[in-house]
Design a protein around this motif. Sequence first.
Motif, PDB file in Angstrom:
ATOM      1  N   MET A   1       0.728  -1.172   0.088  1.00 14.22           N
ATOM      2  CA  MET A   1       0.072  -0.153  -0.029  1.00 14.22           C
ATOM      3  C   MET A   1       0.863   1.287  -0.001  1.00 14.22           C
ATOM      4  N   GLU A   2       0.444   2.067  -0.939  1.00 15.15           N
ATOM      5  CA  GLU A   2       1.376   3.436  -0.915  1.00 15.15           C
ATOM      6  C   GLU A   2       0.511   4.565  -0.603  1.00 15.15           C
ATOM      7  N   THR A   3       1.335   5.331   0.231  1.00 11.57           N
ATOM      8  CA  THR A   3       0.838   6.810   0.694  1.00 11.57           C
ATOM      9  C   THR A   3       1.683   7.781  -0.072  1.00 11.57           C
ATOM     10  N   ILE A   4       1.042   8.437  -1.055  1.00 11.33           N
ATOM     11  CA  ILE A   4       2.221   9.508  -1.783  1.00 11.33           C
ATOM     12  C   ILE A   4       1.676  10.734  -1.403  1.00 11.33           C
ATOM     13  N   LEU A   5       3.029  11.554  -0.806  1.00 11.03           N
ATOM     14  CA  LEU A   5       2.929  12.648  -0.251  1.00 11.03           C
ATOM     15  C   LEU A   5       3.466  13.695  -1.403  1.00 11.03           C
ATOM     16  N   LYS A   6       3.039  15.066  -1.517  1.00  8.10           N
ATOM     17  CA  LYS A   6       3.397  15.900  -2.651  1.00  8.10           C
ATOM     18  C   LYS A   6       3.751  17.305  -2.154  1.00  8.10           C
ATOM     19  N   SER A   7       4.796  17.961  -2.364  1.00  8.69           N
ATOM     20  CA  SER A   7       5.019  19.361  -2.226  1.00  8.69           C
ATOM     21  C   SER A   7       4.970  19.862  -3.625  1.00  8.69           C
ATOM     22  N   ALA A   8       5.173  21.080  -3.919  1.00  3.61           N
ATOM     23  CA  ALA A   8       5.055  21.717  -5.237  1.00  3.61           C
ATOM     24  C   ALA A   8       6.290  21.041  -6.102  1.00  3.61           C
TER      25      ALA A   8
ATOM     26  N   LEU B   1       9.879  33.786  12.959  1.00  6.41           N
ATOM     27  CA  LEU B   1       9.954  32.278  12.400  1.00  6.41           C
ATOM     28  C   LEU B   1      11.426  32.046  11.959  1.00  6.41           C
ATOM     29  N   ASP B   2      12.437  32.594  12.271  1.00  9.57           N
ATOM     30  CA  ASP B   2      13.881  32.146  11.928  1.00  9.57           C
ATOM     31  C   ASP B   2      14.336  30.852  12.212  1.00  9.57           C
ATOM     32  N   ILE B   3      13.826  30.567  13.386  1.00 11.64           N
ATOM     33  CA  ILE B   3      14.172  29.248  13.978  1.00 11.64           C
ATOM     34  C   ILE B   3      13.619  28.264  12.760  1.00 11.64           C
ATOM     35  N   VAL B   4      12.293  28.262  12.603  1.00 13.29           N
ATOM     36  CA  VAL B   4      11.743  27.439  11.887  1.00 13.29           C
ATOM     37  C   VAL B   4      12.529  27.396  10.588  1.00 13.29           C
ATOM     38  N   ARG B   5      12.893  28.471   9.743  1.00  9.24           N
ATOM     39  CA  ARG B   5      13.488  28.227   8.643  1.00  9.24           C
ATOM     40  C   ARG B   5      14.908  27.285   8.838  1.00  9.24           C
ATOM     41  N   GLN B   6      15.564  27.889   9.966  1.00  8.04           N
ATOM     42  CA  GLN B   6      16.675  27.080  10.248  1.00  8.04           C
ATOM     43  C   GLN B   6      16.586  25.509  10.400  1.00  8.04           C
ATOM     44  N   GLU B   7      15.521  25.357  10.992  1.00  2.00           N
ATOM     45  CA  GLU B   7      15.218  23.801  11.341  1.00  2.00           C
ATOM     46  C   GLU B   7      14.716  22.995  10.024  1.00  2.00           C
ATOM     47  N   ALA B   8      14.148  23.860   9.048  1.00  5.91           N
ATOM     48  CA  ALA B   8      13.563  23.192   8.052  1.00  5.91           C
ATOM     49  C   ALA B   8      14.903  22.816   7.317  1.00  5.91           C
ATOM     50  N   GLU B   9      15.774  23.876   7.188  1.00  8.06           N
ATOM     51  CA  GLU B   9      17.168  23.528   6.232  1.00  8.06           C
ATOM     52  C   GLU B   9      17.902  22.290   7.022  1.00  8.06           C
TER      53      GLU B   9
ATOM     54  N   ALA C   1      -6.636  27.141   7.744  1.00  4.39           N
ATOM     55  CA  ALA C   1      -5.860  28.294   7.286  1.00  4.39           C
ATOM     56  C   ALA C   1      -4.486  27.637   6.498  1.00  4.39           C
ATOM     57  N   ALA C   2      -3.686  26.752   7.124  1.00  2.00           N
ATOM     58  CA  ALA C   2      -2.571  26.203   6.798  1.00  2.00           C
ATOM     59  C   ALA C   2      -2.812  25.398   5.311  1.00  2.00           C
ATOM     60  N   LEU C   3      -3.881  24.619   5.240  1.00  2.32           N
ATOM     61  CA  LEU C   3      -4.479  24.104   3.956  1.00  2.32           C
ATOM     62  C   LEU C   3      -4.600  25.044   2.729  1.00  2.32           C
ATOM     63  N   ALA C   4      -5.180  26.224   3.031  1.00  4.39           N
ATOM     64  CA  ALA C   4      -5.232  27.278   2.149  1.00  4.39           C
ATOM     65  C   ALA C   4      -3.923  27.679   1.568  1.00  4.39           C
ATOM     66  N   VAL C   5      -3.200  27.797   2.388  1.00  2.54           N
ATOM     67  CA  VAL C   5      -1.801  28.176   2.139  1.00  2.54           C
ATOM     68  C   VAL C   5      -1.079  27.175   1.153  1.00  2.54           C
ATOM     69  N   HIS C   6      -1.387  25.846   1.721  1.00  2.43           N
ATOM     70  CA  HIS C   6      -0.668  24.852   1.072  1.00  2.43           C
ATOM     71  C   HIS C   6      -1.217  24.791  -0.587  1.00  2.43           C
ATOM     72  N   ARG C   7      -2.613  24.860  -0.768  1.00  2.00           N
ATOM     73  CA  ARG C   7      -3.405  24.995  -2.084  1.00  2.00           C
ATOM     74  C   ARG C   7      -2.652  25.883  -2.840  1.00  2.00           C
ATOM     75  N   GLU C   8      -2.511  26.959  -2.287  1.00  2.00           N
ATOM     76  CA  GLU C   8      -1.892  28.336  -2.940  1.00  2.00           C
ATOM     77  C   GLU C   8      -0.564  28.148  -3.557  1.00  2.00           C
ATOM     78  N   LEU C   9       0.324  27.370  -2.649  1.00  2.00           N
ATOM     79  CA  LEU C   9       1.850  27.205  -2.968  1.00  2.00           C
ATOM     80  C   LEU C   9       1.957  26.036  -3.677  1.00  2.00           C
TER      81      LEU C   9
ATOM     82  N   MET D   1       7.649  25.829   3.177  1.00  2.00           N
ATOM     83  CA  MET D   1       7.343  25.381   1.766  1.00  2.00           C
ATOM     84  C   MET D   1       8.301  26.155   0.822  1.00  2.00           C
ATOM     85  N   GLU D   2       8.661  27.371   1.241  1.00  2.66           N
ATOM     86  CA  GLU D   2       9.277  28.464   0.431  1.00  2.66           C
ATOM     87  C   GLU D   2      10.931  27.968   0.672  1.00  2.66           C
ATOM     88  N   THR D   3      11.159  27.385   1.619  1.00  2.00           N
ATOM     89  CA  THR D   3      12.593  27.113   2.103  1.00  2.00           C
ATOM     90  C   THR D   3      13.096  25.891   1.614  1.00  2.00           C
ATOM     91  N   VAL D   4      12.354  24.777   1.395  1.00  2.00           N
ATOM     92  CA  VAL D   4      12.760  23.598   1.422  1.00  2.00           C
ATOM     93  C   VAL D   4      11.606  22.972   0.423  1.00  2.00           C
TER      94      VAL D   4
END
Lengths: 285, 285
Positions: free
Chosen positions: A1-8, A44-52, A104-112, A85-88
Amino acid sequence: METILKSAKKSVVISSEKPTVLIGERINPTGKKRLAAALVAGNLDIVRQEAEAQVEAGADVLDVNVGAASVDEVDMLPKAVRLVMETVDVPVCIDSADVDALLAALAVHRELAPEGKPLINSVNGEEAHLEQVLPLVAEYKTAVIGPTMDDEGIPDTSEKRLAVARKIVERAEGLGIPREDVVIDCLALTVGADSQAGVVSLGAMRMVREKLGVNLTVGASNISFGLPDREVINWAFLAMAIQNGLNCPIVDAAKVRPAILAADLVMGRDDYAMRYIKAYKKRTK
Amino acid sequence: METILKSAKKSVVISSEKPTVLIGERINPTGKKRLAAALVAGNLDIVRQEAEAQVEAGADVLDVNVGAASVDEVDMLPKAVRLVMETVDVPVCIDSADVDALLAALAVHRELAPEGKPLINSVNGEEAHLEQVLPLVAEYKTAVIGPTMDDEGIPDTSEKRLAVARKIVERAEGLGIPREDVVIDCLALTVGADSQAGVVSLGAMRMVREKLGVNLTVGASNISFGLPDREVINWAFLAMAIQNGLNCPIVDAAKVRPAILAADLVMGRDDYAMRYIKAYKKRTK
C-alpha cells in the motif's frame, strides 16, 4: 500500500517495499523554550533554520507544529507552513489540534502547491475529532495520521489500539478517503513508567499492518522519555518497529538516521548497502 | 523453555521470560592474529585477559575457541577451558569442530565442575556431525548449539533453516537430550553480499521459536561483515532478532551490551529500566 505525499516539486512514497520515510519532528515548540518564545514573538527564523537543517540531515517530510501557550495558531501555522514550503522542497505534515489553524494552513498549501498533497497530523478516534477533521481530509484530498486513541484515552492493549485504528480507517473510507491515505500511529509511551509500553505499541503495529494493511508512523522518542542515553533505546525501538511495519516515523533525523538506514539494510531494502555506505561517507568525510 | 548452564559456582538461565544472555565471543583466534600467534606458542595470557575483560563488560557466558592453523586443539582447548574456569565464575561454551578436542575439554569441565553444565558449540545438521557430537552431549549432559546448516550447506530460505533445526532437535531428542538443551543458531550472513541475508535469518528465528519453542543464539556480527560502521547494523539486527526470540547471542559484550539492554527494556523485561540505568551509570561514572 502506497501513501504518496507531494509538495510543489517533490513526491515522497511511503510503502513497505521502499526505504523508511523520515518525518522531521523538530519544528514543534513542545519542550523547546527558545522556539516557543520566538513563535510567541512572531519570529520564524528558527523554523527556517530547522527546515534547512532537517532536510540536510535526511528528513524526507517535515512536520510543522506551532502549538504553544500564547501562540495564535490560526495566524502562525499558515505562516510557518508557507515559510517551510518556500525554504525546502520536501512535502509537509501540517500538525495542529486546532481545526481553524489546519484550514488556514491548507489554504496556503493549496496556493503554493495546487497539485500538492500534504499529510495532516492528526485525526484520532475521538468522535468530535473524526467529525471535524475527516471532512477536511476528504475535501483537500490530503493524507492523514490517525493516532490510536479515542474518547476513552489511549488503550492499554494492542488489540484495542487495532480496534481504534479500524474505526478511523472505516470512518475515513466512509467519506471517500482511500485507505492508503490513512497512516496509523500506534503511539509509544515511555517504558520508564510502564514496562509493557513498548510491547503493546509494537504488537499494535504488527496487528494494524497485518489486518488493515495501512502504513504506520510513530513519534518514536516518547518510548525513552525520562530515561538516560535515550538514543540507544529509541534505536532499538525503531528497529523492532520497522520490522513490524513502521515506515514513516516522526523523528529527529540528525539523531536516528544511521539507525534507520541500518534497519532498512537489515530488512533487505538497501541492495549492496549503497544508501548506508553513502550516508556513512557523508557523515564521516 | 529454559536452558540452564552451570559453572562450578554460577547458573545462567536462558529463557524468553528473562533478560537476554550474552555469550562472549572474544576468546576465538579467527581474525585475531595476536591471539592466534599466542595460541601457537602455547601462551594463554590473552585468554585470561579476555575472560576477565568480557565478564567485566557484562558477558554472562564465555565462548572458548582455540581453532587456528598450527594450533593443536586437543592439547590447547582443555587448557584454555581450565584457565577460563579458574579465572572467572561464568559458565563456558566449549567451541570446536574437533571432536577429540571437545572430549578433552569436557573431561576438564567435569573435573573442575562435577555438577556443571557447559554449552557445546556446536552440532550442525550434517549427518557425520550429528553422529559424532550428539552422543557426547547426551553422555556429558551438556547443552548444545545447533547451527542451521546441513550436508548441503546453509539453506537460503527461512523455511529450510527451520527444517534443519527440526532435524537437529528431533535427533537430539532421539538420544534422550531434552529439547530445552538444544539452542538453535539460525545463522547470519552479511547483508553486504546478499540483501536478503537479514530477512532470511530473522524469519528463521521467528519460525523456529514459534514451531519448536527452543532458545536461540546467533553470531550477530556476521550480519555487517565488510561494511563500515558495523555496530549500528549489528544493533539494528540484534534488536529485531531479540523481538523474534533470540535470547543468547554470541557477541562482543563491550560493544553491544547497551543495545541489548535497550532491546530488553523495550521488550518489557526490565521493570522501571533498572538494569538499563544501572549499566548506564557504570559506563559513564
